[in-house]
Write a protein that holds these residues in place. Structure first.
Motif, PDB file in Angstrom:
ATOM      1  N   ALA A  76      29.689  -6.373   4.167  1.00  0.00           N
ATOM      2  CA  ALA A  76      28.231  -6.490   4.208  1.00  0.00           C
ATOM      3  C   ALA A  76      27.698  -6.698   2.804  1.00  0.00           C
ATOM      4  CB  ALA A  76      27.627  -5.234   4.817  1.00  0.00           C
ATOM      5  N   ARG A  77      26.768  -7.654   2.646  1.00  0.00           N
ATOM      6  CA  ARG A  77      26.178  -7.928   1.338  1.00  0.00           C
ATOM      7  C   ARG A  77      24.818  -8.589   1.517  1.00  0.00           C
ATOM      8  NH1 ARG A  77      26.698 -13.264  -0.391  1.00  0.00           N
ATOM      9  NH2 ARG A  77      27.869 -14.559   1.035  1.00  0.00           N
ATOM     10  N   VAL A  78      24.054  -8.625   0.488  1.00  0.00           N
ATOM     11  CA  VAL A  78      22.776  -9.328   0.482  1.00  0.00           C
ATOM     12  C   VAL A  78      23.071 -10.823   0.433  1.00  0.00           C
ATOM     13  CG1 VAL A  78      20.718  -9.752  -0.914  1.00  0.00           C
ATOM     14  CG2 VAL A  78      21.563  -7.427  -0.633  1.00  0.00           C
ATOM     15  N   THR A  79      22.319 -11.623   1.179  1.00  0.00           N
ATOM     16  CA  THR A  79      22.561 -13.063   1.213  1.00  0.00           C
ATOM     17  C   THR A  79      21.461 -13.886   0.547  1.00  0.00           C
ATOM     18  OG1 THR A  79      21.499 -13.268   3.371  1.00  0.00           O
ATOM     19  CG2 THR A  79      23.893 -12.871   3.339  1.00  0.00           C
ATOM     20  N   GLY A  80      20.423 -13.242   0.072  1.00  0.00           N
ATOM     21  CA  GLY A  80      19.350 -13.965  -0.602  1.00  0.00           C
ATOM     22  C   GLY A  80      18.115 -13.094  -0.715  1.00  0.00           C
ATOM     23  N   ILE A  81      17.109 -13.620  -1.354  1.00  0.00           N
ATOM     24  CA  ILE A  81      15.842 -12.900  -1.487  1.00  0.00           C
ATOM     25  C   ILE A  81      14.994 -13.229  -0.270  1.00  0.00           C
ATOM     26  CG2 ILE A  81      13.718 -12.688  -2.838  1.00  0.00           C
ATOM     27  CD1 ILE A  81      15.462 -13.274  -5.328  1.00  0.00           C
ATOM     28  N   GLY A  82      14.589 -12.212   0.445  1.00  0.00           N
ATOM     29  CA  GLY A  82      13.800 -12.395   1.658  1.00  0.00           C
ATOM     30  C   GLY A  82      12.305 -12.393   1.415  1.00  0.00           C
ATOM     31  N   GLY A  83      11.878 -11.963   0.250  1.00  0.00           N
ATOM     32  CA  GLY A  83      10.457 -11.948  -0.068  1.00  0.00           C
ATOM     33  C   GLY A  83      10.233 -11.392  -1.452  1.00  0.00           C
ATOM     34  N   PHE A  84       9.100 -11.719  -2.003  1.00  0.00           N
ATOM     35  CA  PHE A  84       8.683 -11.173  -3.292  1.00  0.00           C
ATOM     36  C   PHE A  84       7.243 -10.729  -3.098  1.00  0.00           C
ATOM     37  CE2 PHE A  84       6.704 -11.521  -7.481  1.00  0.00           C
ATOM     38  CZ  PHE A  84       7.570 -10.735  -8.218  1.00  0.00           C
ATOM     39  N   PHE A  85       6.980  -9.453  -3.255  1.00  0.00           N
ATOM     40  CA  PHE A  85       5.674  -8.878  -2.946  1.00  0.00           C
ATOM     41  C   PHE A  85       5.084  -8.259  -4.208  1.00  0.00           C
ATOM     42  CE2 PHE A  85       8.613  -8.589   0.595  1.00  0.00           C
ATOM     43  CZ  PHE A  85       7.948  -9.352   1.555  1.00  0.00           C
ATOM     44  N   PHE A  86       3.808  -8.475  -4.420  1.00  0.00           N
ATOM     45  CA  PHE A  86       3.157  -7.935  -5.613  1.00  0.00           C
ATOM     46  C   PHE A  86       1.685  -7.709  -5.322  1.00  0.00           C
ATOM     47  CE2 PHE A  86       3.182 -12.496  -5.781  1.00  0.00           C
ATOM     48  CZ  PHE A  86       1.950 -12.876  -6.294  1.00  0.00           C
ATOM     49  N   ARG A  87       1.066  -6.883  -6.140  1.00  0.00           N
ATOM     50  CA  ARG A  87      -0.349  -6.549  -5.985  1.00  0.00           C
ATOM     51  C   ARG A  87      -1.223  -7.657  -6.580  1.00  0.00           C
ATOM     52  NH1 ARG A  87       0.200  -1.087  -4.827  1.00  0.00           N
ATOM     53  NH2 ARG A  87       1.866  -0.041  -5.948  1.00  0.00           N
ATOM     54  N   ALA A  88      -2.408  -7.835  -6.006  1.00  0.00           N
ATOM     55  CA  ALA A  88      -3.351  -8.827  -6.527  1.00  0.00           C
ATOM     56  C   ALA A  88      -4.774  -8.339  -6.295  1.00  0.00           C
ATOM     57  CB  ALA A  88      -3.147 -10.172  -5.832  1.00  0.00           C
ATOM     58  N   ARG A  89      -5.655  -8.662  -7.217  1.00  0.00           N
ATOM     59  CA  ARG A  89      -7.071  -8.324  -7.047  1.00  0.00           C
ATOM     60  C   ARG A  89      -7.680  -9.140  -5.902  1.00  0.00           C
ATOM     61  NH1 ARG A  89      -6.265  -8.498 -12.510  1.00  0.00           N
ATOM     62  NH2 ARG A  89      -7.026 -10.635 -12.688  1.00  0.00           N
ATOM     63  N   ASP A  90      -7.247 -10.402  -5.770  1.00  0.00           N
ATOM     64  CA  ASP A  90      -7.759 -11.308  -4.745  1.00  0.00           C
ATOM     65  C   ASP A  90      -6.572 -11.974  -4.046  1.00  0.00           C
ATOM     66  OD1 ASP A  90      -9.044 -13.209  -3.193  1.00  0.00           O
ATOM     67  OD2 ASP A  90      -9.805 -14.373  -4.884  1.00  0.00           O
ATOM     68  N   PRO A  91      -5.927 -11.268  -3.099  1.00  0.00           N
ATOM     69  CA  PRO A  91      -4.731 -11.815  -2.456  1.00  0.00           C
ATOM     70  C   PRO A  91      -4.937 -13.180  -1.794  1.00  0.00           C
ATOM     71  CG  PRO A  91      -4.958  -9.488  -1.932  1.00  0.00           C
ATOM     72  CD  PRO A  91      -6.231  -9.908  -2.630  1.00  0.00           C
ATOM     73  N   GLN A  92      -6.034 -13.373  -1.094  1.00  0.00           N
ATOM     74  CA  GLN A  92      -6.263 -14.650  -0.419  1.00  0.00           C
ATOM     75  C   GLN A  92      -6.488 -15.779  -1.426  1.00  0.00           C
ATOM     76  OE1 GLN A  92      -7.891 -11.753   0.583  1.00  0.00           O
ATOM     77  NE2 GLN A  92      -6.516 -11.464   2.318  1.00  0.00           N
ATOM     78  N   GLY A  93      -7.264 -15.505  -2.465  1.00  0.00           N
ATOM     79  CA  GLY A  93      -7.505 -16.515  -3.497  1.00  0.00           C
ATOM     80  C   GLY A  93      -6.235 -16.873  -4.242  1.00  0.00           C
ATOM     81  N   LEU A  94      -5.424 -15.864  -4.529  1.00  0.00           N
ATOM     82  CA  LEU A  94      -4.174 -16.107  -5.238  1.00  0.00           C
ATOM     83  C   LEU A  94      -3.195 -16.885  -4.354  1.00  0.00           C
ATOM     84  CD1 LEU A  94      -3.150 -15.548  -8.064  1.00  0.00           C
ATOM     85  CD2 LEU A  94      -2.098 -13.461  -7.212  1.00  0.00           C
ATOM     86  N   ALA A  95      -3.144 -16.556  -3.071  1.00  0.00           N
ATOM     87  CA  ALA A  95      -2.283 -17.302  -2.145  1.00  0.00           C
ATOM     88  C   ALA A  95      -2.697 -18.767  -2.093  1.00  0.00           C
ATOM     89  CB  ALA A  95      -2.340 -16.680  -0.750  1.00  0.00           C
TER      90      ALA A  95
END
Length: 117
Positions: A2-21
Motif C-alpha cells: 500500500a502506498r500513496v499514488t498521487g496528490i488528491g487535493g491541495f486545500f488552503f484558506r482564503a479571504r475570498d474563496p469564490q473570487g480566488l477560485a
C-alpha cells in the motif's frame, strides 16, 4: 504494498474563496471545484521539504510554495502579463530540470510555474 499514488487535493484558506477560485480558473485554467474537479495531465510531481529558513519561497512566513507544471512557459508568461499579473524570472531558477517563473495570486500566495526540460 500500500502506498500513496498521487496528490488528491491541495486545500488552503482564503479571504475570498469564490473570487480566488475564479482567478485560478481564468488565469491558470484550473477548474473551479464548484463546477467540476480539475483533472491534471500526467507528469512529474516533486514533493520536497525545504529547510525552515529557506528563502526560496519568498516571504519567510509562507509555509508552502505551490509549483504548477506548464507546457509553454513563454506563452503563459505573456498571457499573465497581458492580464496585468506581475511575472518574475531569475536566471538562477532555471536548470537542467527546466525553466521557472513566479507569480502571486490576488491574496499574495506565491506560485511557481515550471516548464520541465
Amino acid at each position: 504494498m500500500a502506498r500513496v499514488t498521487g496528490i488528491g487535493g491541495f486545500f488552503f484558506r482564503a479571504r475570498d474563496p469564490q473570487g480566488l477560485a475564479a482567478w485560478y480558473e481564468t488565469h491558470l485554467g484550473i477548474d473551479d471545484i464548484a463546477k467540476t474537479v480539475w483533472s491534471q495531465e500526467a507528469g512529474p510531481t516533486v514533493f520536497s521539504a525545504f529547510a525552515e529558513d529557506t528563502t526560496y519561497f519568498g516571504r519567510p512566513e509562507q509555509p508552502f510554495l505551490v509549483n504548477f507544471r506548464v507546457d509553454d512557459l513563454d506563452g503563459m508568461m505573456e498571457k499573465l502579463k497581458a492580464a496585468g499579473i506581475a511575472v518574475e524570472t531569475r536566471a538562477e531558477w532555471d536548470s537542467e530540470v527546466g525553466r521557472f517563473c513566479r507569480i502571486h495570486d490576488p491574496e499574495g500566495n506565491p506560485l511557481e510555474l515550471w516548464q520541465p526540460a
